[in-house]
Enzyme design. Structure first.
Site, PDB file in Angstrom:
ATOM      1  N   TYR A 197       0.838  -1.200   0.000  1.00  7.70           N
ATOM      2  CA  TYR A 197       0.000   0.000   0.000  1.00  7.70           C
ATOM      3  C   TYR A 197       0.875   1.252   0.000  1.00  7.70           C
ATOM      4  O   TYR A 197       0.664   2.179  -0.785  1.00  7.70           O
ATOM      5  CB  TYR A 197      -0.913  -0.011   1.222  1.00  7.70           C
ATOM      6  N   THR A 234     -14.500   8.348  10.266  1.00  7.84           N
ATOM      7  CA  THR A 234     -15.621   7.710   9.575  1.00  7.84           C
ATOM      8  C   THR A 234     -16.051   6.480  10.373  1.00  7.84           C
ATOM      9  O   THR A 234     -15.293   5.970  11.210  1.00  7.84           O
ATOM     10  CB  THR A 234     -15.213   7.258   8.162  1.00  7.84           C
TER      11      THR A 234
END
Length: 238
Positions: A141, A176
């Site tokens: 990533y 979130t």
């Protein structure tokens, strides 16, 4: 980008960030072309046009966007993945690279070949603060996000002569429901304590920054990587 006639394409419109970006532009009376893999727009994704597309499909941009020129395009797509050098798998690495890097190159080339970008279009790519900071078990990533630095800088040079501006927004760990589900309360508290503002960045922080970079008010910012992390990546609080 306050003019009602302006149009923006949002790639990865079904993710949390992409959906929030679509909502932000819709609220600011900008026409939104939302782009994702689903055949039809999922519930809750506000848009004027929906385009079902991924990097392996034939080019259907020109058909859907016939007669439309995009004033801006935002890439909010991508994939996350946990690995390190001991667990490295070449095929998984290639998939992450395709999702986070190649997708942008292929889709942007199609926009350019189809003459779908306005002469002074603004392009914005969502990267991550982990582009510049190593994190455990995030090797592939981190590599793919770091690759976006070369991508954005190259695009800024190659497209600058045409008047196109290209920038990247680097969110931190956003506040979130997914973040709060994946992190423990202690981990969240630690991230909040590491931020000069004492809180996690919000989707609004990201959207407001993207909105400016894609607006007519941005007359010369290009090739830049701007963190929307409430100062976390550069703060060292003791």
């Amino acid at each position: 980008m306050s003019a009602a006639c302006a149009t923006v394409a949002v790639f990865g419109a079904t993710g949390a960030i992409g959906r929030a970006i679509c909502e932000w532009f819709t609220e600011h009376r900008v026409r939104v072309v939302a782009i994702g893999r689903a055949e039809h727009p999922p519930s809750g994704v506000p848009c004027d046009h929906w385009l079902s597309w991924d990097a392996e499909r034939p080019d259907n941009f020109s058909k859907v966007l016939a007669g439309v020129q995009l004033d801006a395009a935002v890439w909010a797509q991508g994939a996350n993945y946990n690995d390190n050098i001991r667990t490295f798998d070449i095929e998984a690495h290639k998939r992450i690279y395709t999702a986070n890097v190649t997708y942008i190159l292929v889709s942007l080339q199609m926009l350019l070949n189809g003459n779908l970008l306005a002469p002074t279009a603004k392009l914005c790519i969502i990267s991550s603060i982990w582009q510049n900071i190593a994190k455990q078990n995030k090797m592939s990533y981190g590599i793919t996000k770091a690759a976006l630095q070369g991508l954005v800088q190259s695009l800024a040079i190659d497209l600058g002569g045409s008047g196109i501006l290209v920038n990247a927004v680097l969110p931190g760990a956003l506040d979130t429901p997914m973040t709060r589900a994946n992190l423990s309360s202690d981990q969240i508290a630690r991230l909040e304590q590491m931020s000069p503002l004492g809180s996690l960045p919000s989707l609004a922080d990201v959207c407001n920054l993207i909105g400016f970079l894609c607006s007519e008010a941005n007359t010369g910012i290009t090739g830049q990587f701007i963190a929307a992390d409430r100062g976390l990546s550069y703060a060292r609080l003791f």
